[in-house]
Scaffold this active site. Structure first.
Site, PDB file in Angstrom:
ATOM      1  N   ASP A 138      57.882 -50.580 -50.087  1.00 25.83           N
ATOM      2  CA  ASP A 138      56.822 -50.662 -49.088  1.00 25.83           C
ATOM      3  C   ASP A 138      57.308 -51.295 -47.788  1.00 25.83           C
ATOM      4  O   ASP A 138      56.928 -50.862 -46.701  1.00 25.83           O
ATOM      5  CB  ASP A 138      55.639 -51.471 -49.642  1.00 25.83           C
ATOM      6  CG  ASP A 138      54.889 -50.698 -50.725  1.00 25.83           C
ATOM      7  OD1 ASP A 138      54.913 -49.460 -50.685  1.00 25.83           O
ATOM      8  OD2 ASP A 138      54.280 -51.346 -51.600  1.00 25.83           O
ATOM      9  N   GLU A 145      47.381 -53.414 -42.006  1.00 22.96           N
ATOM     10  CA  GLU A 145      46.422 -54.487 -41.748  1.00 22.96           C
ATOM     11  C   GLU A 145      46.931 -55.499 -40.746  1.00 22.96           C
ATOM     12  O   GLU A 145      48.142 -55.659 -40.544  1.00 22.96           O
ATOM     13  CB  GLU A 145      46.062 -55.214 -43.045  1.00 22.96           C
ATOM     14  CG  GLU A 145      47.119 -56.164 -43.575  1.00 22.96           C
ATOM     15  CD  GLU A 145      48.226 -55.506 -44.367  1.00 22.96           C
ATOM     16  OE1 GLU A 145      49.399 -55.857 -44.117  1.00 22.96           O
ATOM     17  OE2 GLU A 145      47.943 -54.670 -45.233  1.00 22.96           O
TER      18      GLU A 145
END
Length: 317
Positions: free
Chosen positions: A93, A168
């Protein structure tokens, strides 16, 4: 994991090719992982064998067993993708979010191959490398745009920091022994205030990342929305909020509280002094992702989280 206007496009456009018709793919890999090194070698061999040029960063090339025909570039900037039709990223990720920085700034679509654990941003797994090469060679992929966030930090009314995020923007406390006192605002109106460990403002793409860990909802790709998820809040009304994609979310750090910190995608950070205000809105520039599969998001969710679905019989025909 996803959102945007569900915009997809075919890959018949040859605008990324040079006048001579040559095709080039940029490769970004987590060279600290042996699996990534081996995967990069296989992808490079497959692309070169089919007449597609490969470009890599010089800092990574030193750790990869690459043939001399691979082009290396020293500068790690979006300009290094000029003339490339695709950005292939091999890693977990963190590496995929690093690749997203290149993809957003350059406009080049990113195709992620997951070498980590969950890898919601990835389109393929390590066992799919042959398929990845074949799809790139035949241009058998679609390009989808994903919503991003534009983030501003104000202090005494002046902008002190600007950034963006794909997943985010998280406002968090710094001091482990004291909570961060904040007031939440949506579209210019106050909603509530409380002490907490932090607030996560996320896209639907990020709904399966940090926001999910904080107790936020999973948002399907077709839904355009912004999320605001409290982290360990001490209040009766401290539930996740889902707003319109045109809303402006704000988190005000109160004057009497210790300073906080802002993290964008867990990669870029800035300190938030007491009294700082963080504003989050839909990003002006999306990230373009290359898609190989037409599988439903439900199937992806079940597979990535290994959800128990045994015993399901389905609707009657």
């Amino acid at each position: 994991m996803t959102t945007t206007t569900a915009t997809t496009e075919t890959t018949t456009d040859r605008s990324a090719e040079s006048p001579g018709g040559a095709r080039t793919v940029f490769l970004l890999a987590h060279t600290g992982r042996p699996a990534a090194i081996r995967s990069a070698e296989l992808v490079v061999q497959g692309l070169l064998r089919n007449g597609i040029g490969v470009r890599v960063l010089a800092a990574e090339a030193a750790d990869l067993p690459l043939p001399p025909s691979v082009e290396t570039v020293a500068e790690a900037s979006p300009a290094v993708l000029d003339g490339c039709e695709l950005l292939i990223v091999l890693g977990g990720d963190g590496t995929l979010l690093r690749g997203a920085e290149f993809a957003r700034a350059s406009g080049v679509p990113m195709l992620g191959v997951n070498l980590g654990r969950v890898g919601f941003l990835a389109e393929a797994e390590r066992d799919d490398l042959d398929k990845v090469v074949d799809r790139v060679v035949t241009r058998a992929y679609e390009v989808e745009e994903r919503m991003t966030l534009d983030v501003l930090v104000r202090n005494n009314g002046d902008v002190m920091y600007a950034d963006w995020a794909l997943n985010e923007a998280a406002v968090q406390k710094v001091s482990p022994e004291r909570m961060l006192e904040v007031v939440l605002e949506i579209d210019g109106r106050p909603v509530t205030g409380f002490g907490c460990d932090g607030i996560v403002c996320a896209t639907p793409t990020g709904s399966t990342a940090y926001a999910f860990s904080a107790g936020g909802p999973v948002v399907w790709p077709e839904v355009e929305a912004l999320l605001m998820v409290p982290i360990s809040a001490h209040a009766l009304f401290a539930k996740p909020l889902v707003t319109s994609p045109s809303s402006v979310l704000a988190v005000e750090v109160q004057q009497h509280t210790p300073h906080g910190v802002l993290w964008c995608d867990g990669r870029r950070t800035v300190e938030l002094p007491a009294g700082a205000r963080v504003e989050v809105r839909r990003g002006a520039v999306p990230v373009r992702l290359a898609r190989l599969h037409h599988a439903s998001f439900t199937d992806r969710l079940v597979a990535k989280f290994a959800l128990p679905v045994s015993g399901w019989r389905g609707a009657p025909h």
